[in-house]
Design a protein around this motif. Structure first.
Motif, PDB file in Angstrom:
ATOM      1  N   CYS A   4       1.029  56.263   3.923  1.00 23.15           N
ATOM      2  CA  CYS A   4       1.487  55.213   3.010  1.00 23.15           C
ATOM      3  C   CYS A   4       2.443  55.806   1.983  1.00 23.15           C
ATOM      4  O   CYS A   4       2.260  56.923   1.517  1.00 23.15           O
ATOM      5  N   THR A   5       3.446  55.032   1.625  1.00 19.84           N
ATOM      6  CA  THR A   5       4.393  55.437   0.585  1.00 19.84           C
ATOM      7  C   THR A   5       3.894  54.905  -0.758  1.00 19.84           C
ATOM      8  O   THR A   5       3.001  54.051  -0.798  1.00 19.84           O
ATOM      9  N   CYS A  10       2.822  51.077   4.480  1.00 18.82           N
ATOM     10  CA  CYS A  10       2.013  51.930   5.362  1.00 18.82           C
ATOM     11  C   CYS A  10       2.565  51.899   6.785  1.00 18.82           C
ATOM     12  O   CYS A  10       2.966  50.848   7.286  1.00 18.82           O
ATOM     13  N   THR A  11       2.570  53.051   7.401  1.00 24.02           N
ATOM     14  CA  THR A  11       2.993  53.147   8.796  1.00 24.02           C
ATOM     15  C   THR A  11       1.924  53.900   9.575  1.00 24.02           C
ATOM     16  O   THR A  11       1.399  54.911   9.106  1.00 24.02           O
ATOM     17  N   PRO A  12       1.576  53.405  10.743  1.00 24.17           N
ATOM     18  CA  PRO A  12       0.594  54.126  11.568  1.00 24.17           C
ATOM     19  C   PRO A  12       1.208  55.420  12.091  1.00 24.17           C
ATOM     20  O   PRO A  12       2.430  55.539  12.194  1.00 24.17           O
TER      21      PRO A  12
END
Length: 82
Positions: A4-5, A10-12
């Motif tokens: 997560c930024t 959020c990116t998996p």
């Protein structure tokens, strides 16, 4: 684990296998187009696009020699002197 930024974007994670992928190798043209079985010899006959037989060379095969290993089924016949 998800990344997560600070702005909650959020990116998996990427699947682990993607880094193992590479480009496919260059395809080669095979010297034959069809294979059939010779009924007399039970071997493959390779033919080109014109129907002519293509020699594929000699290939080794495994020998039919029995192994030296033995299995003892009866205890009375196992061991030396049996």
């Amino acid at each position: 684990m998800t990344t997560c930024t600070p702005s909650n974007q959020c990116t998996p994670p990427r699947p682990w296998g993607l880094r193992r992928l590479g480009p496919y190798p260059v395809a080669t043209e095979l010297p034959f187009t069809t294979v059939s079985v010779d009924p007399d010899t039970q071997t493959g006959v390779f033919r080109d696009g014109d129907g002519l037989v293509v020699e594929m060379g000699k290939h080794g095969t495994s020998g039919g020699a029995p192994s030296a290993a033995r299995t003892c089924l009866r205890a009375s016949t196992c061991g030396s002197g049996a």
